[in-house]
Design an enzyme around this catalytic site. Structure first.
Site, PDB file in Angstrom:
ATOM      1  N   LYS A 278       7.468   2.146 -10.602  1.00 16.49           N
ATOM      2  CA  LYS A 278       6.596   3.333 -10.647  1.00 16.49           C
ATOM      3  C   LYS A 278       6.408   3.832 -12.060  1.00 16.49           C
ATOM      4  CE  LYS A 278       6.792   5.413  -6.098  1.00 16.49           C
ATOM      5  NZ  LYS A 278       6.994   6.651  -5.352  1.00 16.49           N
TER       6      LYS A 278
ATOM      7  N   LYS B  51       3.408  -5.556  -1.163  1.00 14.95           N
ATOM      8  CA  LYS B  51       3.744  -4.626  -0.083  1.00 14.95           C
ATOM      9  C   LYS B  51       2.539  -3.758   0.306  1.00 14.95           C
ATOM     10  CE  LYS B  51       6.151  -0.969  -1.108  1.00 14.95           C
ATOM     11  NZ  LYS B  51       7.138  -0.005  -1.565  1.00 14.95           N
TER      12      LYS B  51
ATOM     13  N   LYS C 259       0.707   3.046   0.135  1.00 16.36           N
ATOM     14  CA  LYS C 259      -0.252   4.158   0.160  1.00 16.36           C
ATOM     15  C   LYS C 259      -0.994   4.270  -1.156  1.00 16.36           C
ATOM     16  CE  LYS C 259       3.504   6.783   0.749  1.00 16.36           C
ATOM     17  NZ  LYS C 259       4.205   7.860   1.391  1.00 16.36           N
TER      18      LYS C 259
HETATM   19  P1  TYM Z   1       8.187   6.312   1.708  1.00 15.30           P
HETATM   20  O1  TYM Z   1       7.625   7.639   1.966  1.00 15.30           O
HETATM   21  O2  TYM Z   1       7.615   5.480   0.609  1.00 15.30           O
HETATM   22  O3  TYM Z   1       8.134   5.427   3.020  1.00 15.30           O
HETATM   23  C1  TYM Z   1       8.594   5.931   4.264  1.00 15.30           C
HETATM   24  C2  TYM Z   1       9.242   4.828   5.073  1.00 15.30           C
HETATM   25  O4  TYM Z   1       8.311   3.763   5.287  1.00 15.30           O
HETATM   26  C3  TYM Z   1       8.887   2.536   4.878  1.00 15.30           C
HETATM   27  N1  TYM Z   1       7.827   1.680   4.332  1.00 15.30           N
HETATM   28  C4  TYM Z   1       7.603   0.434   4.749  1.00 15.30           C
HETATM   29  N2  TYM Z   1       8.206  -0.311   5.685  1.00 15.30           N
HETATM   30  C5  TYM Z   1       7.715  -1.550   5.894  1.00 15.30           C
HETATM   31  N3  TYM Z   1       6.662  -2.065   5.192  1.00 15.30           N
HETATM   32  C6  TYM Z   1       6.032  -1.341   4.236  1.00 15.30           C
HETATM   33  N4  TYM Z   1       4.988  -1.845   3.567  1.00 15.30           N
HETATM   34  C7  TYM Z   1       6.505  -0.029   3.976  1.00 15.30           C
HETATM   35  N5  TYM Z   1       6.122   0.960   3.115  1.00 15.30           N
HETATM   36  C8  TYM Z   1       6.948   1.996   3.350  1.00 15.30           C
HETATM   37  C9  TYM Z   1       9.892   2.913   3.798  1.00 15.30           C
HETATM   38  O5  TYM Z   1      10.869   1.911   3.619  1.00 15.30           O
HETATM   39  C10 TYM Z   1      10.453   4.203   4.340  1.00 15.30           C
HETATM   40  O6  TYM Z   1      11.474   3.925   5.292  1.00 15.30           O
HETATM   41  N6  TYM Z   1      12.418   7.442  -0.691  1.00 15.30           N
HETATM   42  C11 TYM Z   1      11.776   7.352   0.604  1.00 15.30           C
HETATM   43  C12 TYM Z   1      11.763   8.658   1.361  1.00 15.30           C
HETATM   44  C13 TYM Z   1      13.109   9.308   1.480  1.00 15.30           C
HETATM   45  C14 TYM Z   1      14.144   8.908   2.363  1.00 15.30           C
HETATM   46  C15 TYM Z   1      15.194   9.843   2.120  1.00 15.30           C
HETATM   47  C16 TYM Z   1      14.296   7.873   3.283  1.00 15.30           C
HETATM   48  C17 TYM Z   1      13.535  10.384   0.786  1.00 15.30           C
HETATM   49  N7  TYM Z   1      14.775  10.720   1.165  1.00 15.30           N
HETATM   50  C18 TYM Z   1      16.401   9.736   2.799  1.00 15.30           C
HETATM   51  C19 TYM Z   1      15.503   7.799   3.975  1.00 15.30           C
HETATM   52  C20 TYM Z   1      16.543   8.718   3.736  1.00 15.30           C
HETATM   53  C21 TYM Z   1      10.332   6.918   0.407  1.00 15.30           C
HETATM   54  O7  TYM Z   1       9.746   7.111  -0.621  1.00 15.30           O
HETATM   55  O8  TYM Z   1       9.762   6.407   1.530  1.00 15.30           O
END
Ligand code: TYM
Length: 347
Positions: free
Chosen positions: A126, A209, A212
């Site tokens: 990022k 991947k 968004k």
């Molecule tokens: P975020 O918001 O980017 O994504 C949310 C969840 O979606 C999953 N994900 C995917 N899974 C499969 N294929 C993909 N292409 C894909 N893109 C996203 C992510 O793995 C995630 O599970 N840091 C985290 C948010 C967070 C969090 C936490 C998660 C903050 N605190 C504590 C668990 C526990 C994030 O940016 O996810």
């Protein structure tokens, strides 16, 4: 999941509890759904306490327009509920309404090491060459994520593959805190990465991947897409000229084909081998319409329900406030005990 609790001795003294979060940064997509949301729904009602959070504090590590952030937070909450999460069973809330997350994160900022943060691949991706111009929050982000999980003594964290390193870092932070203060206070949580779609790839490039932030909207299926848009994106998805193989190993070296089969399997609740037993030998011209029908069948009701829920934002806000109040009942005493362990004087 229950097995992991029984076999992992360092977590054995902790009540099994599930926590996960999604950023309200817009474009909730099929990867979020299959990698996270759908699995949250599957975990509900299995006897463990479940907390799911719209992590708005994380979202602002990159610029968010305030009105858009508010909308996206409500839309994400609508997505959670529309996908099947029941606010009576799971605590649904936005992170900023539970200040204990940020309070514990500060302590973890003082436990985690710069070197650990520097090694995070998401930070490297990022921030890239622009590290100097990135926010300090983006660098410290994994420490806040550790606080999200550990403020509830959560033991299980369902996430997609891309978040594994952050959950492992959470374990390192918990272990260092316990070691430095000579306590067994924080559990070492387990990342739970299961199913056929732990890493959903871009529909335009099976080596990237689904994300968004991809500038091409055709690269992802958004949960707000209507049936036509979903079908069109699948029709245009990148493939190769070969027919589908009959076994999973035939998908090696075929990232685009593998991605579509994984998506099908995850949506259908089948294994990849089961899917290939049925569709092996078929051309993509036959398989894509099957996938489009399945995707529309599973996703359209979610987008319809999301729009219905978005018509009453005050109801969504009330659900988030109630979820936050319940979450605080768990978080507040854990923060107090942490403050005592650290040596903060309290009146
Ligand atoms: P975020 O918001 O980017 O994504 C949310 C969840 O979606 C999953 N994900 C995917 N899974 C499969 N294929 C993909 N292409 C894909 N893109 C996203 C992510 O793995 C995630 O599970 N840091 C985290 C948010 C967070 C969090 C936490 C998660 C903050 N605190 C504590 C668990 C526990 C994030 O940016 O996810």
């Amino acid at each position: 999941m229950t097995d992991a609790v029984q076999t992992h001795s360092s977590s054995a003294q902790f009540t099994p509890r599930i926590f996960s979060g999604i950023q309200p940064s817009g474009n909730l997509h099929l990867g979020n759904y299959l990698g996270a949301l759908k699995r949250f729904v599957d975990a509900q009602g299995q006897g463990m306490e479940t907390l799911y959070c719209m992590v708005d504090l994380h979202a602002i590590t990159v610029w968010q327009d305030p009105a858009a952030l508010r909308h996206q937070t409500r839309e994400l909450a609508a997505g959670f509920i529309a996908a099947g999460l029941d606010p009576a069973q799971s605590m649904l809330f936005n992170q900023s309404q539970v200040p204990e997350h940020a309070q514990l994160a500060w302590i973890f900022n003082c436990v985690a090491r710069m070197g650990w943060m520097n090694r995070m691949t998401q930070w490297k991706d990022k921030a890239g060459k622009n590290a100097e111009k990135s926010s300090l929050g983006l660098f410290a982000y994994p420490s806040l994520m550790a606080a999200d999980i550990l403020i509830y003594h959560a033991t299980h964290v369902p996430v997609g593959e891309d978040q594994k390193q952050h959950v492992e870092l959470t374990r390192d932070i918990a272990a260092k805190f316990n070691h430095d203060y000579g306590v067994e206070f924080f559990p070492l949580p387990e990342p739970v990465i299961e199913g056929a779609a732990t890493r959903v790839m871009s529909l335009r490039d099976g080596t990237k991947k689904m994300s968004k932030s991809d500038p091409s909207d055709a690269s992802r299926i958004n949960l707000t897409d209507d049936a036509d848009a979903i079908a069109k994106k699948i029709r245009k998805a990148k493939t190769d000229p070969e027919p589908l193989p009959s076994e999973a190993k035939g998908l090696d070296e075929r990232p685009d084909a593998r991605n579509l089969v994984n998506i099908y399997a995850a949506l259908a609740g089948q294994s990849v081998d089961e899917v290939l037993r049925d569709v092996g030998g078929r051309a993509f011209s036959e398989f894509k319409p099957m996938l489009a029908d399945l995707a529309v069948d599973k996703l359209s009701p979610i987008s319809t329900k999301m729009s219905e829920l978005m018509a009453a934002p005050e109801e969504i806000d009330a659900i988030l406030a109630q979820g936050a109040a319940r979450a605080r009942e768990i978080a507040a005493p854990i923060l107090e005990r942490t403050y005592d362990i650290v040596g903060f004087v309290r009146g």
